[in-house]
Structure formats: structure tokens, C-alpha cells
Design a protein around this motif. Structure first.
Motif, PDB file in Angstrom:
ATOM      1  N   HIS A  74       0.951  -1.267  -0.089  1.00 55.88           N
ATOM      2  CA  HIS A  74      -0.029  -0.127  -0.050  1.00 55.88           C
ATOM      3  C   HIS A  74       0.930   1.193  -0.066  1.00 55.88           C
ATOM      4  N   GLU A  75       0.488   2.064  -0.524  1.00 62.09           N
ATOM      5  CA  GLU A  75       1.011   3.431  -0.647  1.00 62.09           C
ATOM      6  C   GLU A  75       0.090   4.660  -0.478  1.00 62.09           C
ATOM      7  N   LEU A  76       0.572   5.472   0.566  1.00 63.13           N
ATOM      8  CA  LEU A  76      -0.232   6.656   0.863  1.00 63.13           C
ATOM      9  C   LEU A  76       0.388   7.906  -0.005  1.00 63.13           C
ATOM     10  N   PHE A  83      -2.762   4.019  -2.949  1.00 62.94           N
ATOM     11  CA  PHE A  83      -2.475   3.104  -4.012  1.00 62.94           C
ATOM     12  C   PHE A  83      -2.432   1.667  -3.353  1.00 62.94           C
ATOM     13  N   PHE A  84      -3.131   0.688  -4.091  1.00 67.44           N
ATOM     14  CA  PHE A  84      -3.022  -0.777  -3.670  1.00 67.44           C
ATOM     15  C   PHE A  84      -1.814  -1.157  -4.987  1.00 67.44           C
ATOM     16  N   ILE A  85      -0.864  -2.115  -4.677  1.00 65.77           N
ATOM     17  CA  ILE A  85      -0.035  -2.520  -5.538  1.00 65.77           C
ATOM     18  C   ILE A  85       0.106  -4.153  -5.390  1.00 65.77           C
ATOM     19  N   LEU A 105       0.770  -3.872 -10.955  1.00 68.10           N
ATOM     20  CA  LEU A 105      -0.564  -3.238 -11.049  1.00 68.10           C
ATOM     21  C   LEU A 105      -0.755  -2.180  -9.921  1.00 68.10           C
ATOM     22  N   PHE A 106      -0.995  -0.816 -10.196  1.00 66.18           N
ATOM     23  CA  PHE A 106      -1.097   0.079  -9.171  1.00 66.18           C
ATOM     24  C   PHE A 106      -2.708   0.436  -9.542  1.00 66.18           C
ATOM     25  N   ILE A 107      -3.249   0.348  -8.279  1.00 71.01           N
ATOM     26  CA  ILE A 107      -4.702   1.047  -8.342  1.00 71.01           C
ATOM     27  C   ILE A 107      -4.925   1.941  -7.475  1.00 71.01           C
ATOM     28  N   ARG A 108      -5.362   3.206  -8.057  1.00 70.79           N
ATOM     29  CA  ARG A 108      -5.419   4.344  -7.075  1.00 70.79           C
ATOM     30  C   ARG A 108      -6.758   4.853  -6.658  1.00 70.79           C
TER      31      ARG A 108
END
Length: 124
Positions: A74-76, A83-85, A105-108
């Protein structure tokens, strides 16, 4: 006043009971079990998944987790975006990865907790 409360409860119930979309040609159990991309399944079906991204847009984070499983990372980001990676190729967490770069795959998600963007990036 009671009518407003009842309407709110009904709306919450309808939203909670909404069905997750069905993704054609993607075995979601195999996707979920391909943690960190180590089994090479995700990379074989990513085109089919992205062809159906309109079904995924607008889903909340918990709905994406129900559908695709827990993200590998996860990225904030700024302005409450997240983002979920999901790793598509064996990442450095697989132990046998010899590639310097691997795809993910990056899901924003926006500040309203809706999936709004899906793209593939290479990670070092």
C-alpha cells in the motif's frame, strides 16, 4: 425524523449488499494465491483484468480486497489518495527473482475511497 433515519438505514443496507462484479477469464482464487507475483499467474491474466477495469472503477478499498485479495503493498499519497500495489511478476520478495525490474498493477483510490485508476508500472 424517523423516516429520514429509516431511509439512511435502507441506503446503508443496499450499499452493503451490493454484489461484487464478476471478472471474465480471471480466476480470482489463483490471483489471490499468487502473492507477490511468485507463481506467475497474475501476469498471464492482467490484460483480461484491465479490459474489464470499468467494472472495477468506483469500488471501495474493502471491495477491491474482497475481489482481488490483500494488496502486496500500500502507498499513501497526497490529498488522502492511496495506492494498492499487486505484483504481476516475481518480486524481490519471492527469493528467486533475478530481474532488476518487475511489473506491478497500481490501483489508485481517491479521497472518497473509490478506485479511479489502474495502470501497470515497472518497479526496481
Amino acid at each position: 425524523m424517523k423516516l429520514k433515519n429509516l431511509s439512511f438505514i435502507f441506503l446503508c443496507f443496499v450499499m452493503a449488499c451490493s454484489e461484487l462484479p464478476e471478472l471474465n477469464n480471471v480466476d480470482l482464487e489463483k490471483w489471490k494465491s499468487d502473492k507477490n507475483g511468485c507463481k506467475n499467474y497474475r501476469i498471464t491474466v492482467i490484460d483480461e483484468l484491465l479490459d474489464q477495469k470499468e467494472k472495477l472503477k468506483g469500488l471501495a478499498q474493502n471491495e477491491v480486497i474482497s475481489l482481488l485479495g490483500q494488496a502486496d503493498e500500500h502507498e499513501l499519497y497526497q490529498r488522502s489518495q492511496k495506492f494498492f500495489i499487486y505484483y504481476l511478476e516475481p518480486s524481490n520478495k519471492c527469493g528467486e527473482n533475478q530481474n532488476e525490474y518487475y511489473k506491478a498493477l497500481f490501483i489508485r483510490f481517491n479521497a472518497l475511497d473509490q478506485a479511479i485508476d489502474f495502470n501497470i508500472q515497472e518497479i526496481k
